[in-house]
Write an enzyme that holds these catalytic residues in place. Structure first.
Site, mmCIF file in Angstrom:
data_model
loop_
_atom_site.group_PDB
_atom_site.id
_atom_site.type_symbol
_atom_site.label_atom_id
_atom_site.label_comp_id
_atom_site.label_asym_id
_atom_site.label_seq_id
_atom_site.Cartn_x
_atom_site.Cartn_y
_atom_site.Cartn_z
ATOM 1 N N PHE A 286 -31.792 -45.678 24.014
ATOM 2 C CA PHE A 286 -32.999 -46.225 23.364
ATOM 3 C C PHE A 286 -33.339 -47.557 24.047
ATOM 4 O O PHE A 286 -33.438 -48.606 23.410
ATOM 5 C CB PHE A 286 -32.790 -46.436 21.855
ATOM 6 C CG PHE A 286 -32.388 -45.195 21.112
ATOM 7 C CD1 PHE A 286 -33.341 -44.238 20.764
ATOM 8 C CD2 PHE A 286 -31.060 -44.967 20.762
ATOM 9 C CE1 PHE A 286 -32.966 -43.086 20.072
ATOM 10 C CE2 PHE A 286 -30.686 -43.820 20.066
ATOM 11 C CZ PHE A 286 -31.637 -42.875 19.718
ATOM 12 N N SER B 64 -37.107 -41.941 25.304
ATOM 13 C CA SER B 64 -38.026 -40.800 25.305
ATOM 14 C C SER B 64 -39.415 -41.195 25.810
ATOM 15 O O SER B 64 -40.252 -40.335 26.039
ATOM 16 C CB SER B 64 -38.132 -40.219 23.893
ATOM 17 O OG SER B 64 -38.545 -41.220 22.999
ATOM 18 N N ASP C 29 -29.316 -48.541 20.264
ATOM 19 C CA ASP C 29 -30.294 -49.285 19.457
ATOM 20 C C ASP C 29 -31.459 -48.385 19.054
ATOM 21 O O ASP C 29 -32.581 -48.553 19.538
ATOM 22 C CB ASP C 29 -30.802 -50.492 20.285
ATOM 23 C CG ASP C 29 -31.733 -51.391 19.498
ATOM 24 O OD1 ASP C 29 -31.708 -51.349 18.252
ATOM 25 O OD2 ASP C 29 -32.494 -52.148 20.139
ATOM 26 N N CYS D 63 -31.640 -50.722 12.497
ATOM 27 C CA CYS D 63 -32.722 -51.651 12.122
ATOM 28 C C CYS D 63 -33.434 -51.143 10.871
ATOM 29 O O CYS D 63 -34.557 -51.551 10.585
ATOM 30 C CB CYS D 63 -33.690 -51.883 13.275
ATOM 31 S SG CYS D 63 -34.595 -50.416 13.779
#
Ligand code: SAH
Length: 401
Positions: free
Chosen positions: A230, A253, A300, A340
């Protein structure tokens, strides 16, 4: 003075305000007096009619009102709102004059007494997000207040977060004050330069909230093979490469984000390494099947739980990811892993990761990862003791035996 509308609360709901919590939920309201419009300031009244403070009224939202002040005698006007913004910015002046960075979150919504406003500064440019009708009602005043801060040349609006829908607001994006944002805008931090994607990027264009983590990456990367999962625009990858990582691989992605990662490599004079465009779950499984190993893994993911209702599903996804990461971690390797999602506590996150580590061991022996540090959102994303909901970013630094 115009007469304010009022919301009357259940007696049981008064306790939350007495603790200075800034939200009034729809279920706490017994009666609405007058005809307050979305974003209007209303007087919040206790069950016996006593004034408890002033709030921004939001008829479409489950959070029916957000407190501006717990002093009912105060006046919420342009001067009040402007002073709140200026005070929040002033609290970041130490960080911004430290020489470490020219970029910081200046205003963090409720945590700075300006519910619904997020304002991030990158050099001379401020990118802001208005997420509530209460903030929207003060849109021009907020723009003026931000533009009046010393050295600001541009105020740009990125009010395109999904949460606006819950408030009955449309997306709004564009220049608010000053000149257009530079296409070459960068965040200067710790001697690095990171491109800020003002118009097309995530949130306000850069993840300021991972500032402390970027220092941790610089500490752990030297000599290690690094897998940045990520990666977004590759801030961690650039730091790892520049800090002497033996190799760097980034997975995201988003093709456009990876293109910026390559540009960030150039901006910092390093080869950013291998960039893999793909789904993290699938890509990690592929790496596992090829028995790949990394000395430092950074995990992350985006917010996987938007609410408590989504926690079970999100926990499974966090577990999957951390299980794969634990398997890919070389002996002595270090895993930096984050959530998060505000709805997920550090406690729950740690339990989920513990479950993943347990399942990662071959022969059911588990993988004994040890916590060697914890990571949090940095000082410009403060968490008032009265408003723990402001805490959303938490991470673990884990080491394999
Ligand atoms: N670590 C980054 C921020 C990560 S934000 C930094 O410090 O800047 C989360 C990233 O996850 C985004 O770039 C998004 O494009 C990416 N993403 C979301 N879902 C994904 C998926 N299923 N597979 C891979 N990447 C994904």
């Amino acid at each position: 003075m115009s007469t304010l509308g009022a919301v009357w609360l259940k007696a049981t709901a008064e306790r939350s305000l007495a603790r200075r919590h800034p939200w009034v939920f729809s279920g706490a309201v017994t009666r609405v007096e007058g005809d307050p419009q979305p974003g209007d300031t209303v007087l919040v009244k206790g069950a016996d009619g006593n004034g408890l403070g002033l709030a921004a009224y939001s008829p479409a939202s489950r959070i029916r009102a957000r407190m501006w002040t717990f002093d009912p005698a105060e006046v919420v006007d342009a001067a009040f709102v402007t002073a709140r913004v200026a005070a929040a910015a002033e609290r970041r002046s130490g960080l911004l004059s430290s020489g470490h960075t020219d970029s910081a979150r200046l205003v963090f919504s409720e945590a700075d007494g300006v519910p619904g406003l997020v304002a991030d500064r990158y050099g001379d440019t401020i990118v802001c997000q208005l997420t509530t009708v209460g903030a929207d009602a003060w849109r021009e005043v907020l723009a003026d207040a931000l533009f009046a801060l010393p050295g600001v040349e541009c105020v740009y609006e990125r009010s395109d977060a999904d949460v606006r829908e819950r408030e009955g607001l449309q997306a709004r994006v564009g220049l608010m004050r000053g000149r257009a944002p530079s296409p070459d805008l960068v965040a200067n931090e710790g001697g690095f330069r990171f491109a800020v994607e003002v118009e097309g990027g995530h949130k306000t264009g850069f993840y300021l909230d991972q500032r402390d983590a970027r220092e941790a990456v610089a500490q752990w990367a030297p000599g290690r093979s690094v897998l940045n999962v990520f990666s977004y625009t590759g801030a961690f990858s650039v730091i790892a490469a520049k800090s002497g990582a033996s190799s760097v691989t980034s997975i995201d992605s988003s093709g456009p984000a990876l293109a910026v990662a390559a540009r960030n490599g150039e901006l910092n004079g390093v080869d950013v390494g291998e960039l893999i465009e793909g789904d993290a779950f699938t890509t990690l499984r592929g790496l596992r099947d090829r028995a790949k190993q990394y000395d430092l893994i950074l995990l992350d993911p985006p917010k996987l739980a938007n609410s408590e209702q989504q926690l079970d599903k999100a926990s499974r996804a966090y577990k999957d990811l951390n299980l794969l990461a634990a398997k890919l971690l070389a002996p002595g390797g270090v895993l930096l892993t984050w959530s998060c999602s505000g709805a997920m506590s550090m406690d729950l996150f740690q339990k989920v990761v513990a479950g993943a580590a347990l399942d990662a061991g071959r022969n059911g022996a588990g993988r004994e990862l040890r916590i060697i540090g914890r990571l949090h959102q940095p000082s410009d994303h403060p968490v008032p003791l009265s408003f723990p909901e402001a805490e959303y970013l938490k991470g673990l630094i884990l080491q394999a035996p």
